[in-house]
Design a protein around this motif. Structure first.
Motif, PDB file in Angstrom:
ATOM      1  N   UNK A   1       0.696  -1.114  -0.062  1.00 46.82           N
ATOM      2  CA  UNK A   1      -0.159   0.015  -0.005  1.00 46.82           C
ATOM      3  C   UNK A   1       0.829   1.198   0.025  1.00 46.82           C
ATOM      4  N   UNK A   2       2.341   1.153  -0.181  1.00 45.43           N
ATOM      5  CA  UNK A   2       2.956   2.405  -0.242  1.00 45.43           C
ATOM      6  C   UNK A   2       3.573   2.686  -1.615  1.00 45.43           C
ATOM      7  N   UNK A   3       4.051   3.804  -1.760  1.00 43.20           N
ATOM      8  CA  UNK A   3       4.662   4.295  -2.911  1.00 43.20           C
ATOM      9  C   UNK A   3       6.048   4.343  -2.721  1.00 43.20           C
ATOM     10  N   UNK A   4       6.818   3.733  -3.678  1.00 45.20           N
ATOM     11  CA  UNK A   4       8.327   3.553  -3.580  1.00 45.20           C
ATOM     12  C   UNK A   4       8.695   4.334  -4.957  1.00 45.20           C
ATOM     13  N   UNK A   5       9.327   5.364  -5.034  1.00 49.64           N
ATOM     14  CA  UNK A   5      10.238   5.806  -5.984  1.00 49.64           C
ATOM     15  C   UNK A   5      11.595   5.481  -6.158  1.00 49.64           C
ATOM     16  N   UNK A   6      11.768   4.974  -7.511  1.00 53.96           N
ATOM     17  CA  UNK A   6      13.300   4.656  -7.969  1.00 53.96           C
ATOM     18  C   UNK A   6      13.665   5.707  -8.690  1.00 53.96           C
ATOM     19  N   UNK A   7      14.643   6.334  -8.296  1.00 55.21           N
ATOM     20  CA  UNK A   7      15.486   7.702  -9.040  1.00 55.21           C
ATOM     21  C   UNK A   7      16.886   7.344  -8.875  1.00 55.21           C
ATOM     22  N   UNK A   8      17.302   8.236  -9.990  1.00 55.54           N
ATOM     23  CA  UNK A   8      18.745   8.162 -10.129  1.00 55.54           C
ATOM     24  C   UNK A   8      18.935   8.732 -11.856  1.00 55.54           C
ATOM     25  N   UNK A   9      20.233   8.702 -12.416  1.00 53.88           N
ATOM     26  CA  UNK A   9      20.669   9.164 -13.703  1.00 53.88           C
ATOM     27  C   UNK A   9      20.177   8.233 -14.598  1.00 53.88           C
ATOM     28  N   UNK A  10      20.201   8.407 -16.015  1.00 51.03           N
ATOM     29  CA  UNK A  10      19.967   7.476 -16.848  1.00 51.03           C
ATOM     30  C   UNK A  10      20.783   6.533 -16.918  1.00 51.03           C
ATOM     31  N   UNK A  11      20.578   5.113 -16.904  1.00 52.00           N
ATOM     32  CA  UNK A  11      21.392   4.188 -16.968  1.00 52.00           C
ATOM     33  C   UNK A  11      21.735   3.470 -15.807  1.00 52.00           C
ATOM     34  N   UNK A  12      21.215   3.888 -14.810  1.00 49.60           N
ATOM     35  CA  UNK A  12      21.578   3.534 -13.279  1.00 49.60           C
ATOM     36  C   UNK A  12      21.058   2.196 -13.020  1.00 49.60           C
ATOM     37  N   UNK A  13      19.893   1.803 -13.623  1.00 47.59           N
ATOM     38  CA  UNK A  13      19.403   0.454 -13.299  1.00 47.59           C
ATOM     39  C   UNK A  13      17.989   0.410 -12.531  1.00 47.59           C
ATOM     40  N   UNK A  14      17.458   1.669 -12.490  1.00 43.62           N
ATOM     41  CA  UNK A  14      16.050   1.831 -11.810  1.00 43.62           C
ATOM     42  C   UNK A  14      14.874   1.135 -12.640  1.00 43.62           C
ATOM     43  N   UNK A  15      14.922   1.479 -14.021  1.00 41.58           N
ATOM     44  CA  UNK A  15      13.806   0.735 -14.612  1.00 41.58           C
ATOM     45  C   UNK A  15      14.084  -0.738 -14.756  1.00 41.58           C
TER      46      UNK A  15
END
Length: 352
Positions: free
Chosen positions: A43-57
């Motif tokens: 039930x929470x929202x977790x945001x993946x953030x970082x520069x392009x190509x860092x592995x978040x997607x």
């Protein structure tokens, strides 16, 4: 007590998703992510953030098995995700992307109905769900249900994309740069609307962005990545006040005080006292004789705030209305007051 969800798994804890020592190496030996471990609470929202190509997607797409880990385990509601059927899993997970991906040959209603139809819902239930979600997205069903996507603005199309992702009431919603292609004003508007929607849905959300301000605004927790490494995981408060590395410190950037105001909801610092008679109330009128509640609803009112508005919005409206306090309104009832002095006191005590 446990319950069984649509993928046949049992729910045993508040952890919806867990990464345990997960590494992903591509066929050309590129290491996308290496040995990451963290938990996402239900039930929470977790945001993946970082520069392009860092592995978040890459990390996010392991959750719906668009990719599989090279090492380690991803758990979904307590089960090893590798043991789950890909098709059933993906129908249980909503997915919103920057490019939206609506089917232009199908109406808005047909787009939203896609997954419920695949899951075998009856037509009456589908119709009700389509109308319910259009209302939730502030798109009147009678106006938009039978339109085609190419007749809509970018913001309207993205609202339909979110509605489609939520159509089958998913346990998990994945959002990959969902507002990234929109102009700044539309993007901020959709961010604010989605924060309100979050209050009304019981869905675990993973949200990818490259924008730290968006991450701070949208996330209950934030995972900061740097070239395949998870460098810090925590709440916006923890990230702002205790950056784990110089990389995190630099990624956050300057103006921490402003960032704190942008992530602090009015309800956290408002007084529950009722405004005095000379202050505007939910039933007062504007100088044109228009009811102020109606004015706020159509975007022209700035006489008061809602509990989920952030403190930077409160300060902005105080400046616009040349006042040092504003009432806080929920469901047309005044639930409190926020003042300039309460904001200053909050910040002097350490902020968020």
């Amino acid at each position: 007590m446990t319950k069984t969800n649509t993928t046949g798994m049992t729910e045993a804890s508040d952890t919806m998703i867990k990464f345990d020592g997960v590494t992903k190496i591509y066929s050309d030996q590129t290491v996308a992510i290496e040995d990451i471990s963290f938990k996402v609470e239900r039930g929470t929202t977790t945001v993946f953030v970082g520069p392009s190509g860092c592995g978040k997607t890459t990390t996010m797409t392991l959750v719906n098995r668009m990719q599989d880990p090279t090492e380690g385990t991803v758990y979904y509601d307590g089960a090893d995700i590798q043991e789950l059927d890909k098709v059933d899993l993906r129908r249980d997970i909503g997915y919103v992307i920057q490019e939206i991906g609506l089917f232009n040959h199908m109406t808005v209603g047909e787009n939203i109905a896609t997954v419920p139809e695949l899951k075998g819902w009856n037509q009456s239930r589908i119709d009700d769900r389509v109308d319910e979600l259009l209302e939730l997205m502030d798109l009147k069903p009678g106006t938009y249900r039978d339109q085609y996507p190419n007749a809509l603005s970018g913001g309207q199309q993205q609202r339909v994309g979110v509605a489609r992702a939520l159509a089958a009431d998913p346990d998990v919603l994945l959002m990959d740069e969902p507002f990234g292609a929109l102009d700044p004003l539309t993007r901020e508007e959709l961010q604010d609307e989605f924060l309100e929607i979050q209050e009304r849905i019981d869905t675990t959300i993973l949200f990818v962005t490259h924008d730290i301000n968006e991450a701070l605004k949208m996330g209950d927790n934030i995972a900061i990545f740097d070239v395949g490494e998870l460098v810090q995981y925590g709440s916006p408060k923890e990230i702002l006040h205790n950056p784990a590395t110089n990389f995190v410190e630099n990624f956050i950037g300057n103006n921490k005080t402003l960032k704190e105001l942008q992530i602090t909801p009015v309800q956290d610092i408002m007084s529950e006292s009722v405004p005095t008679a000379e202050q505007p109330t939910a039933s007062s009128t504007t100088d044109t004789g228009e009811d102020s509640t109606a004015a706020l609803a159509d975007g022209t009112g700035n006489q008061y705030l809602t509990p989920t508005d952030t403190v930077d919005i409160a300060l902005s409206r105080m400046i616009e209305t040349d006042t040092q306090s504003l009432p806080v309104v929920k469901d047309d009832d005044i639930v409190g007051t926020i003042t300039e002095s309460s904001i200053r006191t909050h910040q002097s005590n350490g902020g968020v």
